[in-house]
Write a protein that holds these residues in place. Sequence first.
Motif, PDB file in Angstrom:
ATOM      1  N   ARG A   1     -30.596 -10.321  33.299  1.00  0.00           N
ATOM      2  CA  ARG A   1     -31.029 -11.086  32.133  1.00  0.00           C
ATOM      3  C   ARG A   1     -29.824 -11.734  31.474  1.00  0.00           C
ATOM      4  N   GLN A   2     -30.077 -12.781  30.695  1.00  0.00           N
ATOM      5  CA  GLN A   2     -29.003 -13.466  29.997  1.00  0.00           C
ATOM      6  C   GLN A   2     -28.279 -12.502  29.070  1.00  0.00           C
TER       7      GLN A   2
ATOM      8  N   GLU B   1     -26.557 -12.821  26.347  1.00  0.00           N
ATOM      9  CA  GLU B   1     -26.723 -12.954  24.904  1.00  0.00           C
ATOM     10  C   GLU B   1     -27.977 -12.246  24.400  1.00  0.00           C
ATOM     11  N   ALA B   2     -28.951 -12.057  25.304  1.00  0.00           N
ATOM     12  CA  ALA B   2     -30.171 -11.372  24.894  1.00  0.00           C
ATOM     13  C   ALA B   2     -29.922  -9.899  24.645  1.00  0.00           C
ATOM     14  N   GLY B   3     -28.846  -9.381  25.255  1.00  0.00           N
ATOM     15  CA  GLY B   3     -28.488  -7.980  25.054  1.00  0.00           C
ATOM     16  C   GLY B   3     -29.338  -7.046  25.876  1.00  0.00           C
ATOM     17  N   ALA B   4     -28.851  -5.853  26.052  1.00  0.00           N
ATOM     18  CA  ALA B   4     -29.619  -4.853  26.781  1.00  0.00           C
ATOM     19  C   ALA B   4     -30.715  -4.319  25.884  1.00  0.00           C
ATOM     20  N   MET B   5     -31.869  -4.055  26.493  1.00  0.00           N
ATOM     21  CA  MET B   5     -32.989  -3.512  25.733  1.00  0.00           C
ATOM     22  C   MET B   5     -32.792  -2.034  25.511  1.00  0.00           C
ATOM     23  N   GLU B   6     -33.110  -1.601  24.337  1.00  0.00           N
ATOM     24  CA  GLU B   6     -32.967  -0.168  24.024  1.00  0.00           C
ATOM     25  C   GLU B   6     -34.278   0.539  24.275  1.00  0.00           C
TER      26      GLU B   6
ATOM     27  N   PRO C   1     -36.662   9.897  36.441  1.00  0.00           N
ATOM     28  CA  PRO C   1     -35.604  10.010  35.435  1.00  0.00           C
ATOM     29  C   PRO C   1     -34.432   9.091  35.641  1.00  0.00           C
ATOM     30  N   GLU C   2     -34.450   8.227  36.685  1.00  0.00           N
ATOM     31  CA  GLU C   2     -33.193   7.648  37.102  1.00  0.00           C
ATOM     32  C   GLU C   2     -32.937   6.222  36.637  1.00  0.00           C
ATOM     33  N   ALA C   3     -33.755   5.687  35.715  1.00  0.00           N
ATOM     34  CA  ALA C   3     -33.464   4.374  35.161  1.00  0.00           C
ATOM     35  C   ALA C   3     -32.250   4.489  34.246  1.00  0.00           C
ATOM     36  N   GLN C   4     -31.332   3.554  34.357  1.00  0.00           N
ATOM     37  CA  GLN C   4     -30.108   3.645  33.583  1.00  0.00           C
ATOM     38  C   GLN C   4     -29.525   2.271  33.350  1.00  0.00           C
ATOM     39  N   LYS C   5     -28.618   2.205  32.401  1.00  0.00           N
ATOM     40  CA  LYS C   5     -27.929   0.956  32.126  1.00  0.00           C
ATOM     41  C   LYS C   5     -26.688   0.845  32.989  1.00  0.00           C
ATOM     42  N   THR C   6     -26.264  -0.396  33.240  1.00  0.00           N
ATOM     43  CA  THR C   6     -25.149  -0.615  34.143  1.00  0.00           C
ATOM     44  C   THR C   6     -24.147  -1.579  33.527  1.00  0.00           C
ATOM     45  N   PRO C   7     -22.935  -1.644  34.095  1.00  0.00           N
ATOM     46  CA  PRO C   7     -21.888  -2.471  33.527  1.00  0.00           C
ATOM     47  C   PRO C   7     -22.121  -3.961  33.710  1.00  0.00           C
ATOM     48  N   LYS C   8     -21.209  -4.729  33.137  1.00  0.00           N
ATOM     49  CA  LYS C   8     -21.343  -6.179  33.144  1.00  0.00           C
ATOM     50  C   LYS C   8     -21.193  -6.755  34.552  1.00  0.00           C
TER      51      LYS C   8
ATOM     52  N   LEU D   1     -27.906 -19.340  33.178  1.00  0.00           N
ATOM     53  CA  LEU D   1     -27.662 -18.428  34.303  1.00  0.00           C
ATOM     54  C   LEU D   1     -26.202 -18.003  34.396  1.00  0.00           C
ATOM     55  N   ALA D   2     -25.299 -18.810  33.835  1.00  0.00           N
ATOM     56  CA  ALA D   2     -23.878 -18.462  33.874  1.00  0.00           C
ATOM     57  C   ALA D   2     -23.583 -17.172  33.114  1.00  0.00           C
ATOM     58  N   SER D   3     -24.501 -16.771  32.222  1.00  0.00           N
ATOM     59  CA  SER D   3     -24.264 -15.550  31.446  1.00  0.00           C
ATOM     60  C   SER D   3     -25.234 -14.434  31.824  1.00  0.00           C
ATOM     61  N   TYR D   4     -25.916 -14.573  32.950  1.00  0.00           N
ATOM     62  CA  TYR D   4     -26.799 -13.489  33.400  1.00  0.00           C
ATOM     63  C   TYR D   4     -25.983 -12.303  33.908  1.00  0.00           C
ATOM     64  N   ARG D   5     -26.449 -11.108  33.583  1.00  0.00           N
ATOM     65  CA  ARG D   5     -25.824  -9.898  34.087  1.00  0.00           C
ATOM     66  C   ARG D   5     -26.902  -8.842  34.322  1.00  0.00           C
ATOM     67  N   ILE D   6     -26.547  -7.788  35.027  1.00  0.00           N
ATOM     68  CA  ILE D   6     -27.453  -6.656  35.209  1.00  0.00           C
ATOM     69  C   ILE D   6     -27.331  -5.756  33.988  1.00  0.00           C
TER      70      ILE D   6
END
Length: 425
Positions: free
Chosen positions: A417-418, A420-425, A7-14, A96-101
């Motif tokens: 991931r970059q 601009e691609a946005g977080a996957m829902e 159950p522990e997959a989650q989204k994280t901040p920039k 890569l300059a815009s990659y985030r978790i």
Amino acid sequence: MAPRKCPEAQKTPKVVARLRTRRSPRELQPEARKLSVKGSGSSRRCDSGCLRAEAASLQVPQLCSSIVRALNQQKLGKAAWPSLQQGLQQTFLHSLASYRIFQKAAPFDRRATSLAWHPTHPSTVAVASKGGDIMLWNFAVKDKPTFIKGIGAGGSITGLKFNLLNTNQFFASSMEGTTRLQDFNGNTLRVFTSSDNCNVWFCSLDVSAESRVVVTGDNMGHVFLLNTDGKELWNLRMHKKKVTHVALNPCCDWLLATASVDQTVKLWDLRQMRGKDGFLYSLLHSYPVNSACFSPDGARLLTTDQKSEIRVYSASQWDCSLGLIPHPHRHFQHLTPIKATWHPRYNLIVVGRYPDPNFKSCAPGELRTVDVFDGSSGKMMCQLYDPESSGIVSLNEFNPMGDTLASAMGYHILIWRQEEAGAME
């Protein structure tokens, strides 16, 4: 054993990603408030306190124009592939300059020890732990990850590979004393090696789907070659101490590289094995070696020691033409060994940093970044860092498409991931 859901997959901040040109690690200080990029770019701080670089030095229109010219030259029969590849790599470095978790999971009660990307599904990764737990995670969907419970203490998974002939299955080597084929329902389908001895375990694994062979190394220096039906072809003591890594060349899988804590990496021709002294080359290192990885084109070999050296060897004489890349990643008993890996499409090396006060260029408060180096020059090209996930990142690997990075940091799995691609829902 039946799988359960995690159950522990989650989204994280920039997160911050830092584009590098010719800058030293000293510039990555916590107290730094600005990130300067060579050229006419600007810097600003985002609302979360992270730094964001607007890298104008890499002009995207110019890069696109260069790529178009290179394609036109290739169409006219001119040798344009190197310049085309260079332009594509430069564009990727800009991104890569815009990659985030954007996704994170913490499914284990012990640290992550192995990870492997699904060979055809770019958003699916398998990760294993020191307790023998294995998680299959498709982070592109809301469904909970598949989770296989391990035995706990003594069950550490040391090698993990998808079965390319049936991607619902995987190969695993472990401290439990086996190398085996399993499915994601928790069933063991075949045991290739079993030590039947608590003092002997398996530390490394590789598989060739084309040649239908499995190679695995143990903590006593032995390497086993078996076919995928389970028949042992040979078992030789190739090193004096633990075999930490085995790798088959992706373009000629008769060429095997083995790495060991005996401070050597050896290259072998599987077509003409002549015993323990039958190696083609023995590459001596200054410290024990964590890994030896062939590049995707098979022409280079990347090694990571247990102290502060990354080396790149070139075919066919396997000389260290680049020399070595000084980099702090020292060994620690309770840390998953740090291993450098190749980007699947570009001549880039990715590796986690473990700041060492005794390292020549170390500065006070140096960050625990994920570093990206140029595979030809050895220059630092980029460093990724997330202030919310500031631990030591031991394992880093890009997916086969090369646009998503999975990292193992202690108990956590991080997906970069970059932005601009946005977080996957």
